[in-house]
Motif scaffolding. Structure first.
Motif, PDB file in Angstrom:
ATOM      1  N   GLY A 179       0.794  -1.217   0.000  1.00 20.72           N
ATOM      2  CA  GLY A 179       0.000   0.000   0.000  1.00 20.72           C
ATOM      3  C   GLY A 179       0.827   1.268   0.000  1.00 20.72           C
ATOM      4  N   THR A 180       2.140   1.145  -0.227  1.00 13.47           N
ATOM      5  CA  THR A 180       3.001   2.334  -0.295  1.00 13.47           C
ATOM      6  C   THR A 180       3.019   2.932  -1.691  1.00 13.47           C
ATOM      7  OG1 THR A 180       4.963   1.025  -0.853  1.00 13.47           O
ATOM      8  CG2 THR A 180       4.515   1.405   1.500  1.00 13.47           C
ATOM      9  N   LEU A 181       2.671   2.116  -2.722  1.00 18.06           N
ATOM     10  CA  LEU A 181       2.741   2.471  -4.144  1.00 18.06           C
ATOM     11  C   LEU A 181       4.170   2.577  -4.651  1.00 18.06           C
ATOM     12  CD1 LEU A 181      -0.226   4.988  -4.584  1.00 18.06           C
ATOM     13  CD2 LEU A 181      -0.205   2.498  -4.728  1.00 18.06           C
ATOM     14  N   ILE A 182       5.101   1.928  -3.963  1.00 17.29           N
ATOM     15  CA  ILE A 182       6.477   1.792  -4.440  1.00 17.29           C
ATOM     16  C   ILE A 182       6.886   0.330  -4.268  1.00 17.29           C
ATOM     17  CG2 ILE A 182       7.535   2.441  -2.231  1.00 17.29           C
ATOM     18  CD1 ILE A 182       8.811   3.812  -5.544  1.00 17.29           C
ATOM     19  N   PHE A 183       5.906  -0.559  -4.516  1.00 18.18           N
ATOM     20  CA  PHE A 183       6.040  -1.986  -4.244  1.00 18.18           C
ATOM     21  C   PHE A 183       5.526  -2.762  -5.446  1.00 18.18           C
ATOM     22  CE2 PHE A 183       4.949  -5.995  -2.026  1.00 18.18           C
ATOM     23  CZ  PHE A 183       6.072  -6.152  -1.210  1.00 18.18           C
ATOM     24  N   ASN A 184       6.300  -3.785  -5.857  1.00 22.22           N
ATOM     25  CA  ASN A 184       5.880  -4.649  -6.953  1.00 22.22           C
ATOM     26  C   ASN A 184       4.913  -5.689  -6.399  1.00 22.22           C
ATOM     27  OD1 ASN A 184       5.889  -6.944  -8.867  1.00 22.22           O
ATOM     28  ND2 ASN A 184       7.403  -5.715  -9.961  1.00 22.22           N
ATOM     29  N   ILE A 185       3.634  -5.530  -6.717  1.00 19.32           N
ATOM     30  CA  ILE A 185       2.590  -6.356  -6.111  1.00 19.32           C
ATOM     31  C   ILE A 185       2.740  -7.825  -6.508  1.00 19.32           C
ATOM     32  CG2 ILE A 185       0.106  -6.721  -5.896  1.00 19.32           C
ATOM     33  CD1 ILE A 185       1.046  -4.108  -4.641  1.00 19.32           C
ATOM     34  N   GLU A 186       2.981  -8.083  -7.776  1.00 20.69           N
ATOM     35  CA  GLU A 186       3.053  -9.460  -8.245  1.00 20.69           C
ATOM     36  C   GLU A 186       4.234 -10.201  -7.641  1.00 20.69           C
ATOM     37  OE1 GLU A 186       2.804 -11.963 -12.450  1.00 20.69           O
ATOM     38  OE2 GLU A 186       2.924  -9.766 -12.462  1.00 20.69           O
TER      39      GLU A 186
END
Length: 492
Positions: A179-186
């Motif tokens: 939830g930081t938006l600097i993270f590779n979700i996959e």
């Protein structure tokens, strides 16, 4: 007797709960705190105030059961997501935390997109950039408070700071880091490419693990301050949305949760990291898979605002009976619950709240019901997107403060035209945090076993009223058009 300790660091309060291995919530305590708004569109909190409140709740729980009569075998956490806590090299807080409902960083989002096309950001994060998330807040500090930015040694999320005060270890977990938006979700790891392109020091971002893994142990200092036993194992814990879902037994697709607390959320696990191509929802990491989340920023907050600032009412339960007498649709009175902007589906920080259709016949009870209906319509926006993505909705489990209102539960069932049930869990996020501790300390062999033993369904079932559904279908179409017709005015 052996217990697990679940700590939920929320937006308006921290809750601590002692839970036994059967899932019984034996003792709990909460401590409230406020949101500070030093400037327009700002929302901040003092991490030290979080810690003081957390210590009190731990101490009170231990006092209730008797400090020397309880054996806590593991501690887990749940926390408000997206917020930014910045620490210096001595791990001291540099400035107040910028939390999830902050709206100041819209310009920073434009600046990020000037460096990295929004499609590239979306490809890695599976989300659109929004104010209040850690990355835009961090870039705001870099631009507006360079003297503070230069001091930063680590950035952490709210509950990670509390865990640091207990264990002395810095780290985070996938369900919060996403939830930081600097993270590779996959890949479930920091988005190294985005970090590099934005010129951010990679070392600012802490070790990231899974929420059920051991993060550390209670230090001597923390033991003295809280009453906890030295060296008690502590797991990483997770973001409040996945933790409340686990606390409701929601691990796999087919069952969704509908939560109305300060904000409102519709949550559905998915087996693959699918996402809405228009980025109207969020795709984040669940405990062992992923989830789709639709969010309203001012759900329960809208009702609180009306009661406290307009009607000067402290206790809604006293008005519930009269409000229930108002017919479905509030006699054409509508409310847009965008008091702090909107996330799903509009992703619009400029969106405003409004009543529409006021007439002389309307009174306070119409307004109260219209607010509850408006929140339900906003959450239906998320449900419609779930349907577009062909996400199965076989069961809806309700959680959050709104389950205390039979009226609000019925309104949501009627707007969704879905049956809604609940679990026997009272503190859903605390229980989810405790389940993480149970799995991490090997009380149970798997997440599924832990949920099976610790989460029990209630007999409560709210069935939708088809007649009311027709009324709400008509009202919902008008609700959607209100935003569209007023979008440009909201920019003023």
């Amino acid at each position: 007797m052996k217990y697990l300790l679940g700590i939920d660091l929320g937006t308006s309060s921290v809750k601590t709960c002692l839970i036994d291995y059967t899932g019984t919530e034996c003792f709990s305590d909460s401590e409230v705190y406020s949101i500070n708004t030093p400037a327009r569109n700002w929302a901040e909190q003092d991490p030290e105030e979080w810690w003081r409140a957390t210590k009190k709740t731990i101490q009170h729980c231990l006092q209730k059961v008797g400090r020397y009569e309880v054996e806590i075998t593991g501690i887990g956490f749940s926390g408000q997501m997206h917020g930014l806590v910045i620490l210096d090299k001595d791990k001291q807080v540099i400035r107040p935390a910028i939390i999830w409902c902050d709206q100041r960083s819209q310009q920073q989002i434009h600046s990020i997109h000037n460096k990295i096309h929004k499609e590239e950001v979306g490809r890695q994060t599976l989300n659109a950039l929004s104010p209040g998330f850690l990355l835009p807040s961090l870039m705001w500090i870099k631009e507006h408070e360079p003297f503070n930015y230069e001091k930063i040694d680590k950035v952490v999320l709210p509950k990670d700071y509390i865990r640091y005060r207990i264990t002395g270890e810095i780290g985070t977990d996938s369900t919060d880091a996403c939830g930081t938006l600097i993270f590779n979700i996959e890949r479930r790891e920091w988005a190294e490419d985005l970090i590099k392109k934005l010129g951010i020091n990679r070392n600012l971002f802490p070790l990231c693990r899974e929420p059920y893994e051991i993060a550390g142990y209670v230090t001597r200092i923390a033991a003295n301050e809280t009453g906890l036993k030295l060296a008690t194992p502590v797991v990483y814990g997770g973001g409040d949305q996945p933790m409340q879902a686990v606390g409701n037994g929601i691990l796999s697709s087919g069952t969704i949760s509908c939560t109305i607390g300060t904000g409102g959320q519709l949550f559905s696990p998915v087996n693959q990291p699918v996402h809405d191509r228009l980025y109207r929802t969020n795709t984040f990491c669940h405990v062992k898979n992923w989830y789709i989340l639709g969010a309203n920023l001012s759900a329960g907050l809208s009702l609180k605002w009306l009661m406290e600032n307009i009607l000067y009412i402290a206790d809604f339960t006293k008005l519930n009976k009269e409000t229930s007498k108002i017919p479905s649709g509030s006699e054409k009175l509508l409310f847009l619950p965008y008091l702090n902007g909107d996330r799903t589906p509009h992703m619009d920080a400029n969106a405003k709240g409004m009543f529409f259709g006021l007439q002389l016949k309307h009174n306070r009870y119409h307004m109260l019901r219209a607010v509850m209906e408006g929140v339900a319509f906003s959450l239906r926006d998320s449900l419609e997107i779930f349907n577009e993505l062909q996400i199965p909705v076989e069961q809806v489990i309700a959680s959050g403060g709104f389950i205390q209102s039979d009226l609000w539960m019925q309104i949501v069932a009627d707007v969704f035209q879905k049956s809604i049930c609940t679990t026997l869990t009272k503190e859903h996020a605390c229980k989810g945090a405790a389940i993480m501790a149970a799995v991490g300390t090997k009380v149970f062999n798997s997440m599924e076993e832990a949920v099976s033993e610790m989460v029990k369904k209630s007999d409560r079932l709210v069935e939708p009223n088809e007649k009311n559904g027709y009324v709400y279908n008509e009202q919902y179409e008008l609700f959607k058009s209100l935003y569209i017709q007023n979008r440009e005015l909201f920019m003023i």
